[in-house]
Design a protein around this motif. Structure first.
Motif, short mmCIF file in Angstrom:
data_model
loop_
_atom_site.label_atom_id
_atom_site.label_comp_id
_atom_site.label_asym_id
_atom_site.label_seq_id
_atom_site.Cartn_x
_atom_site.Cartn_y
_atom_site.Cartn_z
N GLY A 181 -5.58 22.14 -2.42
CA GLY A 181 -5.52 23.28 -1.28
C GLY A 181 -4.40 23.82 -0.73
O GLY A 181 -4.38 24.80 0.00
N ASN A 182 -3.25 23.09 -1.27
CA ASN A 182 -1.84 23.88 -0.79
C ASN A 182 -1.78 25.40 -1.23
O ASN A 182 -1.97 25.37 -2.67
N GLU A 183 -1.59 26.37 -0.64
CA GLU A 183 -1.41 27.68 -1.12
C GLU A 183 0.06 28.22 -1.18
O GLU A 183 0.75 27.90 -0.14
N ALA A 184 0.24 29.18 -2.04
CA ALA A 184 1.37 29.90 -2.07
C ALA A 184 1.22 31.43 -2.32
O ALA A 184 0.07 31.84 -2.87
N ASP B 290 0.54 49.88 -12.81
CA ASP B 290 -0.48 49.22 -13.23
C ASP B 290 -0.37 47.93 -12.57
O ASP B 290 0.71 47.42 -12.38
N VAL B 291 -1.29 47.25 -12.11
CA VAL B 291 -1.52 45.99 -11.84
C VAL B 291 -0.87 45.17 -12.92
O VAL B 291 -1.31 45.31 -14.01
N PRO B 292 -0.01 44.22 -12.95
CA PRO B 292 0.34 43.36 -13.89
C PRO B 292 -0.79 42.77 -14.68
O PRO B 292 -1.58 42.04 -13.88
N PRO B 293 -0.78 42.60 -15.92
CA PRO B 293 -1.99 42.05 -16.56
C PRO B 293 -1.87 40.46 -16.40
O PRO B 293 -0.91 39.61 -15.88
N PRO B 294 -3.24 39.77 -16.45
CA PRO B 294 -3.25 38.35 -16.25
C PRO B 294 -2.32 37.73 -17.09
O PRO B 294 -2.19 37.88 -18.28
N GLY B 295 -1.49 36.64 -16.38
CA GLY B 295 -0.56 35.62 -17.16
C GLY B 295 0.79 36.38 -16.81
O GLY B 295 1.88 35.51 -17.15
N THR B 296 1.16 37.29 -16.27
CA THR B 296 2.47 37.73 -15.86
C THR B 296 3.01 37.13 -14.64
O THR B 296 4.03 36.68 -14.50
N VAL B 297 2.00 37.19 -13.61
CA VAL B 297 2.51 36.25 -12.44
C VAL B 297 2.00 34.82 -12.48
O VAL B 297 0.64 34.66 -12.95
N THR B 298 2.78 33.70 -12.58
CA THR B 298 2.40 32.42 -12.83
C THR B 298 2.75 31.75 -11.56
O THR B 298 3.11 31.93 -10.80
N ALA B 299 2.14 30.40 -11.61
CA ALA B 299 2.46 29.20 -10.59
C ALA B 299 2.75 27.99 -11.12
O ALA B 299 2.12 27.53 -12.24
N THR B 300 3.75 27.19 -10.63
CA THR B 300 3.95 25.80 -11.03
C THR B 300 3.72 24.99 -9.73
O THR B 300 3.72 25.42 -8.41
N ASP B 301 3.26 23.69 -9.78
CA ASP B 301 3.20 22.82 -8.83
C ASP B 301 3.67 21.48 -8.94
O ASP B 301 3.74 20.93 -10.28
N ASN B 302 4.21 20.79 -7.98
CA ASN B 302 4.83 19.34 -8.08
C ASN B 302 3.80 18.34 -8.62
O ASN B 302 4.33 17.49 -8.99
N CYS B 303 2.70 18.76 -8.24
CA CYS B 303 1.66 17.52 -8.26
C CYS B 303 0.48 17.96 -9.43
O CYS B 303 -0.07 17.26 -10.19
N SER B 304 -0.03 19.43 -9.32
CA SER B 304 -1.15 19.52 -10.19
C SER B 304 -0.42 20.48 -11.38
O SER B 304 0.42 21.13 -11.44
N THR C 41 0.79 -1.21 -0.02
CA THR C 41 -0.15 -0.06 0.09
C THR C 41 0.83 1.17 0.12
O THR C 41 1.65 1.43 0.95
N VAL C 42 0.56 2.00 -0.90
CA VAL C 42 1.35 3.36 -1.14
C VAL C 42 0.59 4.73 -0.76
O VAL C 42 -0.31 4.87 -1.39
N ILE C 43 0.66 5.17 -0.05
CA ILE C 43 0.03 6.28 0.45
C ILE C 43 0.50 7.57 -0.29
O ILE C 43 1.68 7.93 0.25
N VAL C 44 -0.10 8.22 -1.18
CA VAL C 44 0.27 9.38 -1.96
C VAL C 44 -0.51 10.69 -1.35
O VAL C 44 -1.41 10.78 -1.33
N GLN C 45 0.54 11.70 -1.08
CA GLN C 45 -0.07 12.85 -0.48
C GLN C 45 0.59 13.98 -1.20
O GLN C 45 1.80 13.90 -1.65
N ASP C 46 0.08 14.98 -1.45
CA ASP C 46 0.32 16.44 -2.00
C ASP C 46 0.42 17.28 -0.76
O ASP C 46 -0.60 17.96 -0.48
N THR C 47 1.41 17.61 -0.36
CA THR C 47 1.56 18.42 0.88
C THR C 47 2.50 19.69 0.43
O THR C 47 2.83 20.52 1.23
N GLU C 48 2.88 19.77 -0.56
CA GLU C 48 3.73 21.00 -0.96
C GLU C 48 2.85 22.04 -1.87
O GLU C 48 2.09 21.82 -2.77
N ALA C 49 3.27 23.52 -1.31
CA ALA C 49 2.54 24.39 -2.06
C ALA C 49 2.93 24.81 -3.53
O ALA C 49 4.18 24.49 -3.69
N PRO C 50 2.31 25.38 -4.39
CA PRO C 50 2.72 25.60 -5.57
C PRO C 50 3.94 26.79 -5.58
O PRO C 50 4.02 27.49 -4.22
#
Length: 442
Positions: free
Chosen positions: A128-131, A83-97, A56-65
């Motif tokens: 639900g992990n937040e950065a 001005d506020v940077p336009p959408p797409g300027t600030v991005t995020a990556t995640d190890n799982c999603s 049995t392998v329990i897989v968990q996502d505990t790391e924030a983007p």
């Protein structure tokens, strides 16, 4: 992202070869990247005997983007907030999603002079992990207001000082900037000449101050205005010269006392004179106004002759005699001794001649008047009736002519009896009415 791969198991049996079958079942948990992975290996020999092993392998996502491109904290003026940077300027990556939801929140915190802007980016993966990434912008007001509508410097007369302009102010941080006006006066060379400085001061909520000035050079270059100066006048020498008026006055558009002087001079003319009355008004700045009345005294009336006789007729044939010319005099309203000149001329006419007596009176200004008398002199007339004495038998008519029969004469025929066809013509027809002796007169 660290789920281990399924290992390769081996099985041994005392009697036969063994067949191994691996089965893997995923049991989802709270989120897509949180699950249980159950791996089952079943070993079966040739006689159907089985052995089961399980992992049995329990897989968990505990790391924030991980957020990328969040701007750094900065300080900015209120008119330079980025001005506020336009959408797409600030991005995020995640190890799982593969897909990460990014939310943006901006909060503004006012302070005593300016504000603080906090921009927050929140990246959330499928579990639900937040950065959280933030940018803090410290906004300050370090620029003065801008004054609008300040007029240019001008030089004006004391009667043309403009009203203060409506000056406003704009500020990049303060929407309602109060503008105050102050005025100072620097005296000039005279009372109505000075420098007026108008100063507009604008202060924003942060104490930044802007000032602008208008310099108004006020000059008194307008002369006073004279009132009550009478119009020019021409009078005869026998009229009374009017007195100079006492109600001549002067006013000045810039105010202050006006000095008024009066001068009267007499200018002789070839005939008569001129009286020049001059009023001069001087204000406190030395501007002067001059007005003048010219009274011209003239003699434009001719003398009046006295003693000129009426025309007369002298009939020398009746015993009349030609009289001597009388002594004619003259009177004048300005000249006590006008000169009287006498002239005589003669011209012939039928039956006599005419004598013209002419008197001309001239005063010292050359005004002249003339009077004349015509003396008509009638000389004795030599009158004849043609033909001479006539005789007729049995009555009848006679043609008679007068000599002279032309010229400036009138004829009148008369007889003891009988009639004339035209008793006033030089040539007539006489008609006798009965026998007898008749006298005809012309």
């Amino acid at each position: 992202d660290s789920v281990p791969p399924a290992p390769v198991l081996e099985a041994v049996d005392d009697c036969s070869e063994v067949t191994i079958v691996m089965d893997e079942v995923l049991y989802p948990q709270l989120c897509p990247d949180y699950y249980a992975l159950v791996r089952t290996w079943t070993a079966t020999d040739a006689c159907g005997n089985t052995t089961v092993a399980e992992q049995t392998v329990i897989v968990q996502d505990t790391e924030a983007p991980v957020l990328h491109g969040v701007p750094q904290d900065i300080s900015a003026g209120c008119n330079a907030i980025p001005d506020v940077p336009p959408p797409g300027t600030v991005t995020a990556t995640d190890n799982c999603s593969d897909e990460v939801d990014i939310q943006f929140v901006e909060e503004v915190y006012p302070n005593d002079c300016g504000q603080t802007i906090v921009r927050t980016w929140i990246a959330t993966d499928a579990c639900g992990n937040e950065a959280v990434g933030t940018q803090t912008i410290a906004v300050g007001d370090d620029g003065p207001p801008t004054l609008i509508g300040v007029p240019d410097d001008v030089t004006v007369s004391c009667t043309q000082i403009p009203d203060p302009a409506v000056v406003t102010a704009v500020d990049s941080c303060d929407a309602d900037v109060e503008v105050l006006l102050s005025e100072t006066i620097t005296p000039g060379d005279c009372e109505a000449s000075y420098t007026l400085i108008r100063t507009w001061t604008a202060t924003d909520d942060c104490g930044n101050v802007a000032q602008a000035k208008q310099k108004i050079q006020v000059v008194d270059d307008e002369p006073p205005i004279l009132t009550g100066v009478p119009a020019d006048l021409t009078i005869s020498c026998d009229e009374v010269v009017p007195m100079a008026p006492s109600d001549v006055a002067a006013i000045d558009s810039c105010g202050g006392q006006v000095q008024l002087t009066f001068e009267e001079t007499t200018v002789p003319l070839a005939c008569g004179m001129q009286l020049l009355r001059t009023w001069t008004a001087t204000d406190l700045c030395g501007n002067t106004a001059t007005a003048q009345q010219t009274i011209t005294v003239v003699d434009n009336e001719a003398p009046v002759l006295a003693g000129v006789p009426d025309d007369l007729t002298v009939n020398l044939g009746a015993g009349d005699t030609i009289p001597q010319p009388p002594t004619v005099t003259a009177i004048d309203n300005c000249d006590p001794q006008p000169q009287v000149a006498f002239g005589e001329s003669q011209q012939t006419m039928p039956g006599g001649y005419q004598i013209t007596w002419q008197w001309t009176a001239v005063d010292s200004c050359g005004n002249a008047t003339m009077g004349q008398t015509i003396v008509t002199v009638l000389e004795p007339i030599d009158v004849q009736i043609l033909p001479g004495p006539l005789a007729a038998c049995g009555g009848g008519s006679f043609a008679l002519s007068a000599l002279p029969d032309a010229g400036n004469y009138t004829w009148h025929w008369a007889a003891d009896a009988g009639t004339f066809d035209d008793p006033t013509a030089p040539h007539v027809t006489y008609i006798q009415t009965a026998p007898g002796v008749y006298n005809i007169t012309l």
